[in-house]
Motif scaffolding. Structure first.
Motif, mmCIF file in Angstrom:
data_model
loop_
_atom_site.group_PDB
_atom_site.id
_atom_site.type_symbol
_atom_site.label_atom_id
_atom_site.label_comp_id
_atom_site.label_asym_id
_atom_site.label_seq_id
_atom_site.Cartn_x
_atom_site.Cartn_y
_atom_site.Cartn_z
ATOM 1 N N PHE A 16 0.752 -1.067 0.037
ATOM 2 C CA PHE A 16 0.070 -0.085 -0.076
ATOM 3 C C PHE A 16 0.935 1.044 -0.186
ATOM 4 O O PHE A 16 1.899 1.133 0.218
ATOM 5 N N THR A 83 2.191 2.197 14.801
ATOM 6 C CA THR A 83 1.852 1.383 13.699
ATOM 7 C C THR A 83 0.369 0.994 13.968
ATOM 8 O O THR A 83 -0.103 0.993 15.074
ATOM 9 N N ALA A 84 -0.333 0.453 12.970
ATOM 10 C CA ALA A 84 -1.519 -0.163 13.297
ATOM 11 C C ALA A 84 -1.471 -1.488 13.850
ATOM 12 O O ALA A 84 -2.421 -1.881 14.573
ATOM 13 N N SER A 85 -0.498 -2.071 13.784
ATOM 14 C CA SER A 85 -0.360 -3.585 14.618
ATOM 15 C C SER A 85 -0.281 -3.090 16.008
ATOM 16 O O SER A 85 -0.683 -3.861 16.796
ATOM 17 N N HIS A 127 -5.538 -8.481 8.504
ATOM 18 C CA HIS A 127 -4.122 -8.353 8.229
ATOM 19 C C HIS A 127 -3.338 -9.347 9.208
ATOM 20 O O HIS A 127 -3.874 -9.621 10.228
ATOM 21 N N SER A 129 -1.286 -8.782 11.191
ATOM 22 C CA SER A 129 -0.963 -8.363 12.530
ATOM 23 C C SER A 129 -1.953 -8.789 13.567
ATOM 24 O O SER A 129 -1.723 -8.593 14.720
ATOM 25 N N THR A 177 -12.396 -4.819 9.536
ATOM 26 C CA THR A 177 -11.095 -4.355 8.525
ATOM 27 C C THR A 177 -11.737 -3.569 7.425
ATOM 28 O O THR A 177 -12.872 -4.104 6.845
ATOM 29 N N GLY A 179 -10.723 -1.879 4.153
ATOM 30 C CA GLY A 179 -9.571 -2.189 3.173
ATOM 31 C C GLY A 179 -8.704 -3.111 3.648
ATOM 32 O O GLY A 179 -7.469 -2.848 3.670
ATOM 33 N N ALA A 180 -9.093 -4.555 3.499
ATOM 34 C CA ALA A 180 -8.015 -5.523 3.790
ATOM 35 C C ALA A 180 -6.976 -5.353 2.776
ATOM 36 O O ALA A 180 -7.215 -5.068 1.533
ATOM 37 N N THR A 181 -5.691 -6.097 3.269
ATOM 38 C CA THR A 181 -4.412 -5.865 2.482
ATOM 39 C C THR A 181 -4.506 -6.508 1.291
ATOM 40 O O THR A 181 -4.063 -5.993 0.252
ATOM 41 N N ASP A 206 -9.725 -1.587 11.918
ATOM 42 C CA ASP A 206 -8.393 -1.704 11.393
ATOM 43 C C ASP A 206 -8.759 -0.933 9.953
ATOM 44 O O ASP A 206 -9.243 -1.835 8.918
ATOM 45 N N ALA A 208 -6.364 0.590 8.321
ATOM 46 C CA ALA A 208 -4.787 1.165 8.228
ATOM 47 C C ALA A 208 -4.766 2.065 6.915
ATOM 48 O O ALA A 208 -4.246 3.063 6.855
ATOM 49 N N ASN A 235 -3.694 4.834 9.190
ATOM 50 C CA ASN A 235 -2.406 5.268 9.145
ATOM 51 C C ASN A 235 -2.480 6.278 8.284
ATOM 52 O O ASN A 235 -2.224 6.359 7.036
ATOM 53 N N HIS A 237 0.332 7.607 7.910
ATOM 54 C CA HIS A 237 1.431 7.428 7.134
ATOM 55 C C HIS A 237 1.408 6.403 6.059
ATOM 56 O O HIS A 237 2.372 6.234 5.292
ATOM 57 N N LYS A 238 0.269 6.008 5.722
ATOM 58 C CA LYS A 238 0.020 5.408 4.559
ATOM 59 C C LYS A 238 -0.556 6.273 3.441
ATOM 60 O O LYS A 238 0.214 6.626 2.644
HETATM 61 N N1 PLP Z 1 -3.975 -3.384 8.792
HETATM 62 C C1 PLP Z 1 -3.971 -3.348 7.363
HETATM 63 C C2 PLP Z 1 -5.374 -3.648 6.816
HETATM 64 C C3 PLP Z 1 -2.814 -3.331 6.354
HETATM 65 O O1 PLP Z 1 -2.836 -3.173 5.230
HETATM 66 C C4 PLP Z 1 -1.384 -3.114 7.187
HETATM 67 C C5 PLP Z 1 -0.260 -2.899 6.551
HETATM 68 O O2 PLP Z 1 -0.418 -2.629 5.108
HETATM 69 C C6 PLP Z 1 -1.644 -3.345 8.577
HETATM 70 C C7 PLP Z 1 -2.600 -3.310 9.257
HETATM 71 C C8 PLP Z 1 -0.013 -2.969 9.507
HETATM 72 O O3 PLP Z 1 0.051 -1.828 9.334
HETATM 73 P P1 PLP Z 1 1.335 -1.378 10.158
HETATM 74 O O4 PLP Z 1 2.634 -1.628 9.522
HETATM 75 O O5 PLP Z 1 1.116 0.185 10.545
HETATM 76 O O6 PLP Z 1 1.320 -2.178 11.393
#
Ligand code: PLP
Length: 412
Positions: A16, A83-85, A127, A129, A177, A179-181, A206, A208, A235, A237-238
């Protein structure tokens, strides 16, 4: 710069987006120059106070429910995590303590074994995380099967909770979630929030990547039901032009987090304790930087309209790529293009052929993509990442996909 991956190249389309802008870089330089460590209000009052105000500004920009904001005068408030984590872990650990206190009060005979019986939930698209937070928190985690749109729905969550309750387990936490990764899919937050309230689970959102898009009114339908959540995180920061690290988290009742892991040594005490947030209680580390400066600079320099224009431009670029993919019958789009991510693959071709296409594309050195897999279907992800990407870059990226596809299909 040998060995450096150029995340801000207009041809970088992997993962992302990573946020970046001149105001954010300047603000980080200023933060480094001031060099304060704002773990308590007294340790640098402006560091704490600007963060409280910036998280309110940002929350208003996203149109978050007022209960999440400190300005509402209620129990809510925001904090910048790294971080989102970390945000997921903080929410999960706080939910764990809250549930253990509840069990001790309601069913004291279960208290000794309660920690081992806790179980949390996320979708099979959540994610990694989320799973990892479960490992770190020492709780069981369940992956709830998503539907055909890769969304977690209420009935499936409900079924999983009932099954666990029948086994004598204690459901305590769920992550929805936005916007899942893998494919930027969206869980149904309203249904999940309602089930969470029915069974007394903490609901964490989440968002992120996708959270940044909430600065635009037209995308807010994606967070319908967010008022039912207990915590929300995304985030900047994303995708909001703020460089790493800046993960914004809001908690509806901050006392659930502050009270969960309270230690109070003399050297950290001060006379205003309790009247203003001491952010050391809201996060895992003690020390923290002056990160709200970059939110302030970016929001002041770009303004609401500038940030909306950034998101809209990137979504538009993703649709430009999508249009090209759809026009070529050799390809298929495997998930709706909602924001800046296009998931595509060579239709009726094996995973191996698609893997080779991705390998060849990346080896070509023109663009950079990463793959994902859902339910055994391998696909390529084209994400509009850099704020420098323009329509001609999207066109060049597509020409490269065509070139590599033609070469590959000639060979097989
Ligand atoms: N959650 C989602 C949906 C993500 O896409 C990501 C990372 O791309 C994360 C969590 C983890 O983010 P972070 O690196 O800020 O922990």
């Amino acid at each position: 710069m040998p060995g450096v991956t150029h995340w801000h190249s207009p041809h970088f389309h992997a993962y992302f987006a990573a946020g970046n802008s001149y105001p954010a870089i300047l603000a980080d330089m200023l933060s480094d120059a001031i060099g304060c460590i704002g773990f308590t209000w007294i340790s640098s009052p402006a560091c704490t106070e600007l963060e409280v105000v910036m998280l309110d500004w940002l929350g208003q920009l996203l149109d978050l429910p007022s209960q999440f904001l400190a300005a509402s005068g209620g129990k809510g408030g925001g904090v910048i995590q790294g971080t989102a984590s970390e945000a997921t872990l903080v929410a999960m650990l706080s939910a764990k303590i809250k549930m253990l206190k509840q069990v001790k009060k309601d069913k004291p005979y279960m208290a000794d074994n309660a920690a081992a019986a806790l179980v949390g939930y996320g979708s099979d698209q959540a994610h990694s995380s989320v799973e990892r937070a479960g490992m770190m928190a020492g709780v069981k985690m369940r992956q709830v099967a998503s539907d055909d749109n890769f969304a977690m729905r209420g009935p499936q969550l409900r079924e999983a909770i009932l099954k666990d309750k029948a086994l004598g387990l204690i459901p305590f936490f769920v992550v929805g979630t936005m916007g899942a990764t893998a494919a930027c899919s969206f869980d149904n937050l309203r249904e999940i929030g309602e089930v969470a309230q029915e069974f007394g689970l903490w609901c964490h959102v989440d968002a992120a990547y996708a959270g940044s898009a909430m600065v635009c009114e037209e995308f807010r339908y994606l967070m319908d039901g967010v008022e039912l959540a207990d915590s929300f995180n995304f985030n900047p920061h994303k995708w909001l032009l703020v460089n790493f690290d800046c993960s914004a988290m809001w908690i509806k009742d901050a006392s659930d987090v502050v009270g969960a892991f309270n230690v109070d040594p003399l050297y950290l005490k001060h006379e205003q304790q309790g009247q203003v947030p001491d952010y050391r209680h809201w996060q895992i580390p003690l020390s923290r930087r002056f990160r709200s400066l970059k939110l302030w600079f970016v929001m002041r320099l770009y303004g609401k309209h500038g940030l909306q224009a950034h998101i809209r431009k990137q979504v538009d670029l993703a649709h430009q790529f999508e249009t090209r993919v759809k026009k070529d019958p050799r390809f298929e789009i495997i998930a709706p293009v909602t924001l800046g991510l296009v998931c595509f693959r060579l239709k009726k071709r094996s995973n191996e052929v698609n893997e080779t296409l991705l390998k060849n594309l990346n080896a070509g050195g023109v663009i950079y993509l990463v793959p994902a897999k859902i339910k055994d279907t391998y696909f390529l992800r084209f994400c509009v990442c850099s704020r420098l990407t323009e329509p001609q870059d999207v066109d060049e990226a597509w020409q490269e996909v065509l070139k590599q596809t033609d070469l590959l299909l000639q060979e097989i």
